[in-house]
Design a protein around this motif. Structure first.
Motif, PDB file in Angstrom:
ATOM      1  N   ALA A   1      74.647   7.709  10.677  1.00 50.77           N
ATOM      2  CA  ALA A   1      74.541   8.552  11.879  1.00 50.77           C
ATOM      3  C   ALA A   1      74.580   7.750  13.169  1.00 50.77           C
ATOM      4  O   ALA A   1      75.154   8.183  14.170  1.00 50.77           O
ATOM      5  N   LYS A   2      73.991   6.562  13.142  1.00 51.42           N
ATOM      6  CA  LYS A   2      73.921   5.742  14.361  1.00 51.42           C
ATOM      7  C   LYS A   2      75.294   5.352  14.889  1.00 51.42           C
ATOM      8  O   LYS A   2      75.446   4.989  16.068  1.00 51.42           O
ATOM      9  N   ASP A   3      76.316   5.406  14.025  1.00 54.09           N
ATOM     10  CA  ASP A   3      77.666   5.000  14.416  1.00 54.09           C
ATOM     11  C   ASP A   3      78.582   6.176  14.723  1.00 54.09           C
ATOM     12  O   ASP A   3      79.723   5.989  15.148  1.00 54.09           O
ATOM     13  N   VAL A   4      78.108   7.393  14.494  1.00 51.53           N
ATOM     14  CA  VAL A   4      78.953   8.581  14.650  1.00 51.53           C
ATOM     15  C   VAL A   4      79.115   8.943  16.124  1.00 51.53           C
ATOM     16  O   VAL A   4      78.137   9.007  16.869  1.00 51.53           O
ATOM     17  N   THR A   5      80.361   9.188  16.536  1.00 48.72           N
ATOM     18  CA  THR A   5      80.628   9.706  17.885  1.00 48.72           C
ATOM     19  C   THR A   5      81.219  11.109  17.833  1.00 48.72           C
ATOM     20  O   THR A   5      81.313  11.776  18.857  1.00 48.72           O
TER      21      THR A   5
ATOM     22  N   GLU B   1      68.866  16.484   9.630  1.00 50.76           N
ATOM     23  CA  GLU B   1      68.733  17.036  10.982  1.00 50.76           C
ATOM     24  C   GLU B   1      68.006  16.064  11.907  1.00 50.76           C
ATOM     25  O   GLU B   1      68.460  15.795  13.034  1.00 50.76           O
ATOM     26  N   GLU B   2      66.901  15.510  11.432  1.00 54.36           N
ATOM     27  CA  GLU B   2      66.111  14.585  12.259  1.00 54.36           C
ATOM     28  C   GLU B   2      66.898  13.311  12.564  1.00 54.36           C
ATOM     29  O   GLU B   2      66.832  12.784  13.679  1.00 54.36           O
TER      30      GLU B   2
ATOM     31  N   ALA C   1      69.795  10.053  16.524  1.00 55.46           N
ATOM     32  CA  ALA C   1      70.957   9.220  16.852  1.00 55.46           C
ATOM     33  C   ALA C   1      71.768   9.792  18.009  1.00 55.46           C
ATOM     34  O   ALA C   1      72.738   9.167  18.456  1.00 55.46           O
ATOM     35  N   GLY C   2      71.390  10.961  18.498  1.00 54.64           N
ATOM     36  CA  GLY C   2      72.113  11.570  19.609  1.00 54.64           C
ATOM     37  C   GLY C   2      73.461  12.153  19.223  1.00 54.64           C
ATOM     38  O   GLY C   2      74.338  12.318  20.086  1.00 54.64           O
TER      39      GLY C   2
END
Length: 254
Positions: free
Chosen positions: A174-178, A201-202, A207-208
């Motif tokens: 998730a941290k890398d998803v744009t 979800e969390e 991760a924004g």
């Protein structure tokens, strides 16, 4: 609905040749690309019909046989109507093949599929969208995190094990998803219980990631697949509405 052309294509990968189905508007012009990831039963007429429906809405759609290392389509001997409760031996065919497709192998392939789409004269310039079903939802999330510059949107339906405590759980990308993400969880799906839904979800929120996760009440794992016993017409129609809405917002000029 636009008239559609569907063809079989072969895609050379680092590990062999993946057979695939390509559907696109019959005008021969470039259209926004969608990479459609199969469920565990593989590339078959129903998935081709799904690709045709997306192509009719104005997209160029590639459906690769992600199990190509185990043979060309059809990889499995499946009945026209798939009901594992009547033929449990289906899982004896499918499970080992599904487990052999590790995230590393799948993402190596994903880079090839994305490059193939980028090189095709039938696809518009720019990033693509992903649609994944069952195990394909996992592949879609992995792909969005592995190739963030190539993926503008990704949708996963009745995905399982999307957020587990495994070191290679899909939610960890998730941290890398744009991309913008959408997930339609099946309410009656033991492979995606409420605690996994909550963790996904969390994690996406932290991760924004722009996303929406929805639960389809009463739906079972596989609810979009009309050639299986899990099919749910109401949930399937809801899935089409959500997917086409995501695509129209991602590619507003299409």
């Amino acid at each position: 609905m636009t008239s559609v052309q569907g063809t079989a294509v072969d895609i050379t990968t680092a590990d062999g040749v993946a057979d695939a189905y390509l559907a696109h508007p019959a005008d021969g012009l470039p259209h926004p690309a969608v990479l459609l990831y199969q469920d565990a039963f593989g590339l078959r007429p129903h998935l081709k019909s799904m690709a045709d429906r997306l192509a009719g809405a104005g997209y160029t759609v590639l459906v690769p046989n992600v199990f190509y290392r185990n043979g060309r389509t059809p990889v499995f001997d499946l009945p026209e109507f798939i009901d594992p409760s009547e033929r449990p031996q289906i899982w004896e065919q499918v499970a080992p093949v599904m487990q052999s497709l590790t995230p590393d192998l799948a993402m190596r392939d994903a880079g090839t599929y994305l490059q193939w789409l980028a090189d095709s004269p039938l696809t518009a310039d720019g990033p693509v969208a992903l649609a994944g079903y069952c195990m394909g939802a996992r592949l879609a999330l992995f792909t969005a995190g592995t190739y963030p510059d190539r993926v503008a949107a990704a949708a996963g339906f009745h995905g399982g094990r999307l957020a587990t405590d495994a070191p290679d759980s899909p939610h960890l990308v998730a941290k890398d998803v744009t991309a913008e993400l959408y997930f339609g969880h099946a309410d009656q799906d033991g492979s995606m219980p409420p605690e996994q839904q909550q963790l996904l979800e969390e994690t996406l929120t932290a991760a924004g990631v722009r996303h929406r996760c929805e639960v389809y009440p009463g739906a079972h794992h596989g609810y979009t697949q009309a050639d299986t016993a899990a099919y749910d017409k109401e949930a399937d129609e809801r899935h089409w509405a959500a997917l086409l809405d995501l695509l129209s917002r991602t590619f507003p000029a299409s």
